[in-house]
Design an enzyme around this catalytic site. Structure first.
Site, PDB file in Angstrom:
ATOM      1  N   ARG A  40       0.822  -1.218   0.000  1.00  0.00           N
ATOM      2  CA  ARG A  40       0.000   0.000   0.000  1.00  0.00           C
ATOM      3  C   ARG A  40       0.854   1.265   0.000  1.00  0.00           C
ATOM      4  NH1 ARG A  40      -4.956  -1.867   4.028  1.00  0.00           N
ATOM      5  NH2 ARG A  40      -6.183  -2.881   2.390  1.00  0.00           N
ATOM      6  N   LYS A 206     -18.440 -15.749   1.981  1.00  0.00           N
ATOM      7  CA  LYS A 206     -19.875 -15.493   2.162  1.00  0.00           C
ATOM      8  C   LYS A 206     -20.581 -14.989   0.917  1.00  0.00           C
ATOM      9  CE  LYS A 206     -19.405 -14.365   7.081  1.00  0.00           C
ATOM     10  NZ  LYS A 206     -19.586 -13.311   8.100  1.00  0.00           N
ATOM     11  N   GLY A 374      -8.540  -8.358  -0.585  1.00  0.00           N
ATOM     12  CA  GLY A 374      -7.273  -8.546   0.131  1.00  0.00           C
ATOM     13  C   GLY A 374      -6.718  -9.951   0.056  1.00  0.00           C
ATOM     14  N   GLY A 397     -13.094  -3.730   0.724  1.00  0.00           N
ATOM     15  CA  GLY A 397     -14.521  -3.389   0.834  1.00  0.00           C
ATOM     16  C   GLY A 397     -14.939  -2.307  -0.140  1.00  0.00           C
TER      17      GLY A 397
END
Length: 417
Positions: A40, A206, A374, A397
């Protein structure tokens, strides 16, 4: 690109507040916090180098972890300042606060090309509350605002949204950094009208995390390949047995709806035809988060679409790997978000790594590949193939929310062209 970018700015001798995403993984070693992965930081270098070239006085703001408004030394950005200095080959000044007299005086003393990194903005609860007074203090010395933190752009926080409003109100420009520009280009423009065939690979745990993305991509994709634990919720929707696999029984209706939509839109929607299963055994121990430590024994290939009651699905199987590896090379555009299995355990890593190899090989033959999430990025890094794909998103996200079609507050707050 409908928003101003850092390329459009005249920042000579101006103080530019740059929101970066330096939320890097760290661990304690010999009493000091050590950075495990500086990806990052590396991704922000092009923006910083351009600002240096343009003669800006650079003030960097970021969060790290979740200190919940408390000062926590283990989440200080001090080690990041040292690593950034090494990577950009020039001094980086660090102050142990992000607002107040010390931060302001240090910002005032900057010369063109100098870099200052402020302390973790989340040491103040007002950051996540997007408190206007806090945003005003953070922006006090900023003449221009640049947001290069796509990974935090889905949050309306003081440093991502509030500061932009403060700077804009007094006539300053608010622009996207080069990393933000690339994220919006690849996740937005490139996927709006993708070169076909467009193959989407979705994994992870999920269905609930990805269902809005699935719904939106069903309107664009030619083929969707499913892997990871979300497989088992879809299998449950098809009336199959899933054993002890991770499932979301309350999402079965949603999974059925996605299957129906795929059929209606004539999208090839594929699931694993076999998988690697193992027997979960509770060790009686707890991990650092207080959760039971589970050991997985007797890993084996399960050829059936039903999973035995005592077994848990851990990865896609060899037949599925062959099917997916044969399909991926037909793509002209690939979007991959989510691993195929528990790749951190080498017994269950082959599905994810095989997909990574197929995606990289297809990219090298001219396809565009966009990698998000990620865990997917972590898995890709482990294969050493990161430089053989077109674009790796830093978003997490934010990537998912953007792919869902949501407006990101950190992007909406920037100045229009």
């Amino acid at each position: 690109m409908a928003k101003l970018t850092v390329r459009d700015l005249d920042v000579r001798d101006k103080r530019v507040l740059v929101r970066v995403d330096y939320n890097v993984p760290m661990e304690a070693k010999d009493g000091q916090m050590v950075i495990n992965d500086d990806t990052r930081i590396k991704e922000t270098l092009p923006t910083l180098e351009l600002l240096i070239e343009k003669g800006a006085r650079i003030i960097l703001a970021s969060h790290l972890g979740r200190p919940k408004g408390q000062r926590d030394p283990s989440m200080s950005l001090r080690p990041v300042a040292a690593r950034l200095a090494d990577m950009i080959h020039r001094p980086v000044v660090f102050v142990d606060d992000c607002i107040g007299e010390k931060a302001e005086k240090t910002a005032d003393a900057l010369r063109p090309g100098d870099i200052l990194l402020l302390e973790n903005v989340r040491f103040y609860g007002e950051e996540e509350a997007n408190d206007p007074a806090f945003a005003g203090k953070l922006a006090k010395r900023a003449e221009v605002y640049v947001n290069d933190a796509f990974g935090a752009a889905h949050r309306a926080h003081a440093s991502t949204e509030g500061v932009a409003r403060v700077v804009a109100k007094r006539g300053g420009q608010c622009a996207a950094g080069l990393l933000m520009e690339r994220e919006l280009k690849f996740l937005g423009d490139e996927l709006e009208n993708p070169a076909r065939p467009f193959v989407v690979i979705l994994g992870g745990a999920k269905v609930s995390d990805k269902i809005k993305v699935i719904d939106r991509l069903l309107e664009r994709a030619d083929t969707i390949l499913i892997g990871g634990a979300m497989t088992y919720t879809f299998r449950l929707a098809l009336g199959r047995k899933v054993g002890k696999s991770l499932v979301e029984p309350d999402r079965v209706g949603v999974a059925k709806g996605a299957l129906e939509k795929a059929k209606t839109r004539n999208v090839q929607f594929l699931f694993p035809v076999d998988n690697i299963v193992a027997t979960p055994m509770n060790t009686g121990k707890l991990n650092k988060k207080g959760k039971p430590v589970i050991e997985y024994q007797n890993p084996r290939v399960n050829d059936s679409l039903d999973i035995p009651d005592t077994e848990e699905g851990m990865d896609i199987g060899p037949k599925t790997i062959r099917t997916y590896s044969d399909l991926i090379p037909s793509a002209k555009t690939i979007l991959w978000n989510g691993p195929m299995g528990v790749f951190e355990d080498k017994r269950f890593s082959e599905g994810t790594f095989a997909v990574a190899r197929a995606v990289a090989a297809t990219t090298q033959k001219g396809a565009k590949s966009i990698i998000g999430g990620g865990d997917t990025v972590k898995a890709l890094n482990l294969t050493g193939l990161t430089d053989q794909v077109t674009f790796v998103s830093t978003g997490g996200g934010a990537s998912l929310e953007f792919l869902e079609g949501n407006v990101l507050p950190g992007v909406a707050a920037l100045s229009d062209r």
